[in-house]
Design an enzyme around this catalytic site. Structure first.
Site, PDB file in Angstrom:
ATOM      1  N   LYS A  13       0.828  -1.220   0.000  1.00  0.00           N
ATOM      2  CA  LYS A  13       0.000   0.000   0.000  1.00  0.00           C
ATOM      3  C   LYS A  13       0.856   1.261   0.000  1.00  0.00           C
ATOM      4  O   LYS A  13       0.567   2.207  -0.731  1.00  0.00           O
ATOM      5  CB  LYS A  13      -0.931  -0.004   1.221  1.00  0.00           C
ATOM      6  N   ARG A  88      -9.545   2.812   9.250  1.00  0.00           N
ATOM      7  CA  ARG A  88      -9.046   1.484   9.612  1.00  0.00           C
ATOM      8  C   ARG A  88     -10.169   0.554  10.070  1.00  0.00           C
ATOM      9  O   ARG A  88      -9.976  -0.646  10.201  1.00  0.00           O
ATOM     10  CB  ARG A  88      -7.991   1.622  10.718  1.00  0.00           C
ATOM     11  N   ARG A 127      11.670 -10.671   4.706  1.00  0.00           N
ATOM     12  CA  ARG A 127      12.463  -9.436   4.752  1.00  0.00           C
ATOM     13  C   ARG A 127      13.635  -9.558   5.713  1.00  0.00           C
ATOM     14  O   ARG A 127      13.515 -10.130   6.791  1.00  0.00           O
ATOM     15  CB  ARG A 127      11.588  -8.252   5.188  1.00  0.00           C
ATOM     16  N   ARG A 161      13.305  -8.663  11.719  1.00  0.00           N
ATOM     17  CA  ARG A 161      12.656  -7.952  12.822  1.00  0.00           C
ATOM     18  C   ARG A 161      11.598  -8.845  13.458  1.00  0.00           C
ATOM     19  O   ARG A 161      10.986  -9.688  12.797  1.00  0.00           O
ATOM     20  CB  ARG A 161      11.997  -6.669  12.321  1.00  0.00           C
ATOM     21  N   ARG A 172      -1.176 -10.126  12.653  1.00  0.00           N
ATOM     22  CA  ARG A 172      -1.549  -8.868  12.006  1.00  0.00           C
ATOM     23  C   ARG A 172      -2.635  -9.092  10.961  1.00  0.00           C
ATOM     24  O   ARG A 172      -3.537  -8.260  10.789  1.00  0.00           O
ATOM     25  CB  ARG A 172      -0.316  -8.235  11.352  1.00  0.00           C
TER      26      ARG A 172
END
Length: 226
Positions: A13, A88, A127, A161, A172
């Site tokens: 996004k 949201r 990542r 992370r 999430r």
């Protein structure tokens, strides 16, 4: 154009918002930027938000809504904007509708970036960030370093992370499905939703989005309602 951008974490996004806002000559308004700006400038809303954040609590909707309202009233947003991260949830979507109605405005489109859940997990969990410079980002599949675990740019150690672990990503996604995804149905009832695949190269997704918005607005990407 007045656009809301939605999609799960890892859908790209932020990247797409930047490209689309530039192509459409409208400001990109992201929740993250709103919070950072208000907190760094020490505004009343920023101080209130920081107090909640420092306590480890969620910032109440009314503060987020007030920040968004203040930003959308700035001169550069009068002829359009692209909202990223707001609304949201359905309550925030309803508040946005009321804000726009008060100004005799409406949204032009809600762009829904669709990505399979397994791809989201693969994108985020893969990542790797450089410990020396967090702007040096690699991916075990899509952009691997020449030497595993070592940053190509500065030789620093690459790490994953905590927020990027598969377990965290799936949590999430659960939050997205329960809190944010319902706004798609909310806006679909208003015939505003345009869904596109967010798979492929960045420029391909951007073109897909531009084409979808153009079709939504009867062949015009400058359909601004006043």
């Amino acid at each position: 154009m007045r656009i809301v951008l939605v999609g799960p974490p890892g859908a790209g996004k932020g990247t797409q918002a930047a490209y689309l806002a530039k192509n459409l000559s409208i400001p990109h308004i992201s929740t993250g930027d709103l919070f950072r700006a208000n907190i760094s400038q020490g505004t009343e809303l920023g101080l209130k938000a920081k107090a909640y954040m420092d306590a480890g609590d969620l910032v109440p909707d009314e503060i987020t809504i007030a920040m968004a309202k203040d930003r959308m009233e700035q001169p550069d947003a009068r002829n359009g904007f692209l909202l990223d991260g707001f609304p949201r949830n359905v309550s925030q979507a309803e508040a946005l509708d009321e804000m726009l109605k008060a100004e005799s405005m409406t949204l032009d489109a809600v762009l829904d970036l669709e990505v399979p859940e397994d791809e989201v997990v693969k994108r985020i969990a893969g990542r790797r960030i450089c410990r020396n410079d967090s702007s040096h980002v690699f991916h075990v599949t899509y952009s691997p370093p020449k030497t595993e675990g070592v940053c190509d740019i500065c030789g620093g150690e690459l790490y994953q992370r905590d927020d990027d672990s598969e377990e965290t990503v799936r949590r999430r996604l659960e939050v997205y499905h329960t809190q944010t995804e319902p706004i798609i149905d909310y806006y679909r009832a208003q015939s505003l939703v345009v869904t596109i695949s967010a798979l492929g190269k960045v420029e391909e997704v951007t073109q897909r989005a531009m084409d979808a918005l153009k079709n939504k607005c009867g062949g015009k990407t400058t359909c601004v309602k006043s």
